[in-house]
Structures are given as structure tokens and as C-alpha cells.
Design a protein around this motif. Sequence first.
Motif, PDB file in Angstrom:
ATOM      1  N   GLY A  20       0.794  -1.213   0.000  1.00 51.72           N
ATOM      2  CA  GLY A  20       0.000   0.000   0.000  1.00 51.72           C
ATOM      3  C   GLY A  20       0.827   1.263   0.000  1.00 51.72           C
ATOM      4  N   PRO A  21       0.280   2.319   0.546  1.00 50.95           N
ATOM      5  CA  PRO A  21       0.951   3.617   0.506  1.00 50.95           C
ATOM      6  C   PRO A  21       2.281   3.630   1.250  1.00 50.95           C
ATOM      7  CG  PRO A  21      -1.257   3.816   1.461  1.00 50.95           C
ATOM      8  CD  PRO A  21      -1.029   2.380   1.144  1.00 50.95           C
ATOM      9  N   LEU A  76      -8.007 -17.065  -2.633  1.00 43.70           N
ATOM     10  CA  LEU A  76      -8.691 -15.980  -1.929  1.00 43.70           C
ATOM     11  C   LEU A  76     -10.057 -15.760  -2.554  1.00 43.70           C
ATOM     12  CD1 LEU A  76      -6.045 -13.130  -1.448  1.00 43.70           C
ATOM     13  CD2 LEU A  76      -6.704 -14.927   0.141  1.00 43.70           C
ATOM     14  N   THR A  77     -11.080 -15.803  -1.727  1.00 44.60           N
ATOM     15  CA  THR A  77     -12.403 -15.414  -2.192  1.00 44.60           C
ATOM     16  C   THR A  77     -12.467 -13.894  -2.172  1.00 44.60           C
ATOM     17  OG1 THR A  77     -13.316 -15.408   0.037  1.00 44.60           O
ATOM     18  CG2 THR A  77     -13.459 -17.493  -1.196  1.00 44.60           C
ATOM     19  N   ARG A  78     -13.519 -13.350  -2.703  1.00 42.43           N
ATOM     20  CA  ARG A  78     -13.690 -11.892  -2.695  1.00 42.43           C
ATOM     21  C   ARG A  78     -13.684 -11.364  -1.253  1.00 42.43           C
ATOM     22  NH1 ARG A  78     -15.588  -8.637  -6.640  1.00 42.43           N
ATOM     23  NH2 ARG A  78     -16.309 -10.434  -7.821  1.00 42.43           N
ATOM     24  N   MET A  85      -6.354  -8.353   1.700  1.00 40.46           N
ATOM     25  CA  MET A  85      -5.539  -7.798   0.615  1.00 40.46           C
ATOM     26  C   MET A  85      -6.393  -6.831  -0.204  1.00 40.46           C
ATOM     27  SD  MET A  85      -3.242 -11.074  -0.604  1.00 40.46           S
ATOM     28  CE  MET A  85      -1.902 -10.094  -1.266  1.00 40.46           C
ATOM     29  N   PRO A  86      -6.589  -5.618   0.310  1.00 40.32           N
ATOM     30  CA  PRO A  86      -7.495  -4.662  -0.346  1.00 40.32           C
ATOM     31  C   PRO A  86      -7.136  -4.340  -1.790  1.00 40.32           C
ATOM     32  CG  PRO A  86      -6.610  -3.756   1.716  1.00 40.32           C
ATOM     33  CD  PRO A  86      -6.028  -5.104   1.542  1.00 40.32           C
ATOM     34  N   GLU A  87      -5.833  -4.317  -2.137  1.00 45.22           N
ATOM     35  CA  GLU A  87      -5.451  -4.040  -3.530  1.00 45.22           C
ATOM     36  C   GLU A  87      -5.925  -5.153  -4.455  1.00 45.22           C
ATOM     37  OE1 GLU A  87      -4.150  -1.304  -4.985  1.00 45.22           O
ATOM     38  OE2 GLU A  87      -4.420  -0.389  -3.030  1.00 45.22           O
TER      39      GLU A  87
END
Length: 129
Positions: A20-21, A76-78, A85-87
Motif C-alpha cells: 500500500g501507501p 482468496l475469495t472476494r 488484501m485490499p489491492e
Amino acid sequence: MNPRHMFPAGLALAACLACGPAAAQQPAVPAPAAAPASASATPASAPAQRPANAKEAKAKFAEKFKAADTDHDGKLTRDEAQAGMPEVYKQFDQIDVKKAGAVTQRQIGAYFAAKAKQRKAAQDPGSLN
């Protein structure tokens, strides 16, 4: 580039994106004064360190994937992606090209490798890659 070499590169890229950032380059600022020896422990709120190399990035990505894969089925499911893992969650429909409702580490790596290749080609249109 040989497709066999794209997976590790994509995996490393995915790991960097998953950071992330915190992985973004920061503007040049003077180095802070050295911390006292008693403050050697890293606080929980400290930003994650950017991986030093592809091997470290791959390991970090695998660790994040494993933590997000709560049912330990290698996919990984949605919902797992959204929580861990938001990205990946943001790009889930593009990564899940088979529309199976779950994505693997390989699919994530391949997706981000292809995106990196597209960005590189857009930045250097005269390139043969």
C-alpha cells in the motif's frame, strides 16, 4: 520476457502493491535524529518496510496471501481479499479471469505483472517489450 519469468516478477510487484501507501516513495527530508537505545522496538503503528529485493517482496506477498487465506485452501475469495488484501479486492474481477469466485497467488502475480508491462509500454512507446 519469458512467461516463466513473469510470475516471480508479478509476485514481487503484487507484494509491493499489497504494501500500500507505505511503499510509496517519500519526498527527500532530512534524516531524523537517532532514537535512544531503549526505543529499539518498532511500534505497531509504524509503516511497513518496503521489500529490499524481489525475493523479500515475494516472501512478504506470500505471507500476506497466507494470512488473508483464512480457510487455507490456497485461494482468496472476494471476502478474504477484501479483509486481507485490499489491492487484490479492488481488482478482483480483472484478476479472476476464470470467474471462479476465487483467485490464486499465481493469478494475482500474473495480473500485476501484465499491468506493470502495460505501464512500462505506455511510458516508453518505442520499446519492443
